[in-house]
Design a protein around this motif. Structure first.
Motif, short mmCIF file in Angstrom:
data_model
loop_
_atom_site.label_atom_id
_atom_site.label_comp_id
_atom_site.label_asym_id
_atom_site.label_seq_id
_atom_site.Cartn_x
_atom_site.Cartn_y
_atom_site.Cartn_z
N ILE A 5 44.60 34.95 33.43
CA ILE A 5 43.22 35.30 33.07
C ILE A 5 43.17 36.18 31.82
O ILE A 5 42.40 35.93 30.91
N ILE A 6 44.04 37.19 31.76
CA ILE A 6 43.88 38.13 30.65
C ILE A 6 44.45 37.60 29.34
O ILE A 6 44.06 38.07 28.28
N SER A 36 42.98 39.08 42.24
CA SER A 36 43.55 39.10 40.88
C SER A 36 42.55 38.55 39.88
O SER A 36 42.53 38.99 38.73
N THR A 37 41.70 37.61 40.32
CA THR A 37 40.65 37.14 39.42
C THR A 37 39.72 38.29 39.05
O THR A 37 39.35 38.47 37.89
N SER A 43 52.24 37.29 27.36
CA SER A 43 51.37 36.77 28.40
C SER A 43 50.91 35.35 28.08
O SER A 43 50.76 34.53 28.97
N PHE A 101 46.68 36.80 37.30
CA PHE A 101 46.22 37.91 36.46
C PHE A 101 46.60 37.68 35.00
O PHE A 101 45.75 37.76 34.10
N GLY A 141 41.50 40.75 36.72
CA GLY A 141 41.58 40.14 35.39
C GLY A 141 40.23 40.16 34.70
O GLY A 141 40.11 40.49 33.52
N PRO A 153 38.33 32.11 30.98
CA PRO A 153 39.30 32.44 32.03
C PRO A 153 39.11 31.67 33.32
O PRO A 153 40.05 31.23 33.90
#
Lengths: 513, 376
Positions: B20-21, B221-222, B279, B17, B225, B194
């Motif tokens: 990706i973000i 989670s993909t 992050s 997560f 995200g 991502p």
């Protein structure tokens, strides 16, 4: 009791005069050593009574040992004539002395140890064995009120300096046969008794074996406080954070034992260690479990907030005033700027001066003799607070920030968690002064990585935050109501179940009731 | 790097997560709006759908050879010689992506928070921190991520709520105006950042506890995200208008600057900056650990720790010299250089790999089904 490492091979001899000289020679420079020879039947038979004045209870010795011997004079002599010295021994062992536990020994070193512990050693003529009668009668402090881990609601008792009292205080709270109390002696000179208390079956076996292994490795002259062994038994050397929990409250220690931890009671100190220690444990106070859950939860959240204020208070002020003025509301910014107009130092130096001053006041308050108490508060409040601002040394806002930070660092229930926070605050301040909020973020991140990487007796320090355990999370940031804990946690095989639900047996009893 | 204990599915999904973000929320709104104007949000939705299939592709490969990382799978499938070449390319890719992300974070800090600090200093501080984490290993990073994730979630939800008063639906209004080609282009570019990058996790997957849950967590989670990215793109377009979204360096940052709740909650963009810093640090460290794992698997060295310092220095220096300046980075590298590279490495190569695995399996099956007959 693991006394073997201190035992030397020397033993008592048959002749009482020889034994007397051996003891006299050993203690010839100690005048508190008392050796009383009683001769019965005009010197036909001799008995030697040895003890240390002050350590042994002399009234007990007078009333129950010497008087018994004198009363039984004829009986003893009769036995001596009929059965030889062995007969005398039997009389003593079986009838003569009214004491709950008597033991026999031949070893000299054991005799020395017993003497020093306050026991009385009786030596008979013609026998190479000595009687040991427990007569400890030294003065100790009674069970008093807590002075460090204070609570509003909850038991007032605190541990004392006597090991036996402390183990009894714990045992009185856990009335179960599975509570073990293993003892070993550590320290070549002090020969301090260290007791490990845990619940057999509940305790984490890895932790216990690791602890015993480390305790056996300790080879030092003396142990005077739990702090002496704390450093030896914890694995993390390069961390400011405590990885063993200490408390002077019997109820806290009992709760920890119920959770499956091991308590380490050291003779001579009212502070008992429990291991393994988790980060969240240092934010709990005993009365979290005695007050209602919503109140305790609110207080816990307040403590975590205080942790961040204590750690970041001055550094956020520095970062905001020097790097990110746009984040401050305009009017506040104006007034801050107006205050800082006359101040000659940059915010970082200003904060450093104030923080250092506060640490000095704090240390002074801790060490000063009691009658000087008034002086410190006058100096602290008036001279440093008001005058520093009026003199233009620091801005008034800075004083407020430092004051809030200082108060926040006192909120922690565990004093030894406040120390690393106080230290790291200065690190954060310098990071904030050089990189602003970015520096604080980097500092926090490093701190987080450090906290997650340390372990206490093989257990991750940040449990239950990470690795995440949704059952244990109910007793961390907040303290969930007891009723919400029940079934799932009982069925899961997690370590360190919250104290609210100690053992399956107990909760069954509750259900029956 | 301490690899004894394995990650839990939850820790793994936290890592995915955050991965990706982190950088994508900074890039995607601007990139997709560059091509698809006010229809950029459609492109992000499309790319999420394709992204889920790509993740499925990765999972299929991993399921064929559990507890092996991509490079080890390579060796099994393609043989020693070819696999070494492919794996070296993969290693280079991970090094470059680490350097690129490091530069991206450096640039971001330079533009937003620390305008007077030299980028070398920022990069140095970051690489110090990343090296420290790398020494502690993926496990510690995962635990730290686990602790950070609630803060990230709360900040994101708070931001989304605070954005709402500024939304102007009119800004994205004529809908479906962009041609199919433009939307496709935007989809491709947003797909790269991502989703195709997720191939990095195939290098780390043996470190993760094998569980039937893990593959599901990867997809979930993909998706979560991806939704965050879609929401951010939507807010950028509606609050800033497509034109400004394209022109701003970091549109999400600008959107956050506009927050003003009751004249009290305002200018909280530095907070958002910190969110991205933390992050992105996690993302860079994941990539850096992938560099180390790839290197370890190719050279078959037992102890990687002596190579952590040199690798970090290489990444740091590359981050300074690969990209001359922020404009080059944002225009050339991101739009023209990386998408083709990522499509080859993140999509074509795994597809070929999976196809080869299936063909080999098929051939083997024929062989084995043939042998019992012989025995009979």
């Amino acid at each position: 009791m693991d006394t073997k490492q201190y035992v030397n091979k020397k033993q008592l001899e048959n002749k009482i005069d020889r034994n007397k000289t051996i003891l006299k020679e050993t203690f010839n420079k100690s005048q508190d050593y008392i050796s009383r020879e009683i001769s019965l039947g005009n010197g036909k038979y001799k008995i030697l009574i040895n003890f240390f004045d002050g350590l042994a209870d002399s009234k007990y010795i007078n009333d129950f040992i010497i008087e018994t011997i004198l009363n039984h004079e004829k009986h003893i002599l009769l036995n001596f004539i009929e059965n030889g010295p062995e007969g005398v021994l039997n009389v003593f062992f079986n009838t003569a002395i009214s004491s709950s536990s008597i033991s026999k020994t031949k070893s000299l070193s054991e005799i020395y140890l017993n003497l020093i512990e306050g026991n009385t050693v009786i030596i008979f003529d013609g026998i190479n064995e000595a009687f040991i009668v427990p007569t400890p009668g030294w003065k100790d402090r009674g069970v008093g009120e807590t002075t460090v881990n204070n609570v509003i609601r909850g038991p007032r008792e605190s541990f004392t300096e006597t090991l036996r009292t402390n183990t009894a205080l714990i045992r009185r709270r856990i009335k179960d046969e599975s509570l073990c109390c293993e003892q070993i002696r550590i320290g070549n000179m002090t020969k301090t008794i260290v007791a490990l208390m845990y619940l057999d079956g509940e305790v984490d076996e890895n932790v216990l074996s690791l602890l015993k292994e480390r305790l056996n490795k300790i080879d030092i002259k003396g142990i005077l406080e739990t702090g002496n062994i704390e450093e030896f038994i914890t694995e993390e050397m390069y961390t400011p954070f405590p990885t063993a929990f200490n408390s002077e409250r019997p109820d806290t220690v009992a709760a920890n034992i119920l959770e499956g931890k091991v308590a380490i009671v050291v003779d001579g100190t009212p502070f008992v260690l429990t291991v393994p220690a988790l980060f969240s444990e240092f934010f709990t106070s005993a009365d979290d479990y005695y007050n209602k859950w919503d109140i305790s939860s609110a207080v816990r959240l307040l403590r975590y907030l205080a942790f961040f204020i204590a750690l970041l208070g001055p550094s956020v002020y520095i970062a905001l005033t020097t790097f990110h003025q746009e984040m401050i509301p305009t009017q506040l910014l104006m007034s801050l700027a107006a205050q800082r107009e006359g101040v000659p130092f940059p915010a970082f130096v200003e904060a450093l001066i104030m923080e250092a001053t506060f640490e000095v006041i704090r240390e002074a308050g801790l060490r000063m003799p009691k009658p000087l108490g008034q002086a410190i508060s006058i100096v602290g409040a008036l001279v440093i607070g008001q005058s520093a601002v009026e003199a233009g040394f620091v801005s008034a806002a800075m004083v407020i920030v430092v004051a809030i930070t200082a108060l926040s660092s006192i909120v922690f229930p565990a004093y030894n968690m406040a120390i690393p926070v106080r230290m790291l605050r200065f690190l954060m301040m310098s990071l904030a002064a050089s990189f602003g909020l970015f520096g604080i973020a980097v500092g926090l991140f490093t701190l987080l990585i450090h906290l997650t990487s340390i372990r206490s007796f093989g257990v991750n320090y940040m449990i239950p935050y990470a690795p995440n355990s949704k059952y244990l999370l109910r007793d961390t940031l907040i303290r969930a109501p007891y009723k919400s804990f029940n079934k799932e946690i009982q069925n899961s095989n997690i370590k360190f179940k919250p104290i609210v639900l100690n053992t399956p047996r107990d909760s069954n009893d509750n259900e029956k009731n | 790097m301490n690899e004894e204990t394995k990650l839990t599915p939850f820790q793994f999904s936290c890592l995915v997560f955050i991965f990706i973000i982190s950088s994508s929320t900074l890039l995607v709104p601007k990139l997709s709006a560059t091509f698809a104007k006010q229809d950029a949000w459609i492109a992000t939705i499309l790319s999420l759908i394709i992204g889920v299939f790509i993740v499925k592709l990765y999972i299929l490969i991993c399921c064929k050879h559990p507890s092996k990382n991509l490079i080890e799978i390579n060796e099994i499938v393609f043989g020693k010689f070819i696999s070494t070449i492919i794996s070296s390319i993969l290693l280079l890719y991970t090094v470059i992506i680490t350097a690129g992300l490091l530069r991206q974070l450096g640039d971001f800090l330079l533009v937003t928070l620390l305008s007077e600090t030299p980028i070398e200093v920022i990069g140095f501080i970051l690489i110090l921190l990343i090296t420290y984490i790398a020494f502690n290993g993926l496990n510690v990073l995962a635990m730290a991520t686990e602790i950070i994730i609630p803060f990230v979630a709360v900040t994101l939800i708070m931001l989304f709520i605070f954005y709402i008063p500024n939304v102007e639906i009119n800004n994205i209004l004529p809908m479906f105006e962009a041609s199919n080609g433009e939307v496709l282009k935007a989809t491709l570019v947003t797909l790269c950042y991502p989703y195709l990058d997720l191939i990095i996790f195939m290098l780390l997957i043996p470190l993760i506890k094998k569980d039937e849950k893990t593959s599901n967590e990867f997809i979930y989670s993909t998706i979560i995200g991806g939704l965050v990215i879609i929401i951010f793109t939507f807010f950028c377009l509606t609050i800033l208008r497509p034109g400004f979204t394209v022109n701003a360096n970091y549109p999400v940052y600008v959107v956050t600057e506009k927050i003003n709740i009751g004249n009290f909650i305002q200018r909280i963009e530095a907070l958002v900056g910190i969110l991205w810093v933390s992050s992105l640090i996690i993302k860079i460290t994941i990539c850096f650990l992938a560099v180390l794992t790839a290197f370890k698997s190719i050279t078959k060295i037992k102890d990687i720790s002596p190579f952590i310092y040199p690798s970090s220095v290489i990444c740091f220096v590359l981050s300074l010299f690969l990209f001359p300046n922020i404009v080059y980075f944002n225009q050339e590298t991101i739009i023209h250089l990386w998408p083709p590279l990522l499509i080859i490495i993140g999509f074509l190569y795994p597809s070929i790999l999976l196809a080869t695995i299936y063909i080999k399996d098929y051939l083997n099956k024929n062989k084995t089904s043939y042998t019992p007959k012989k025995a009979n």
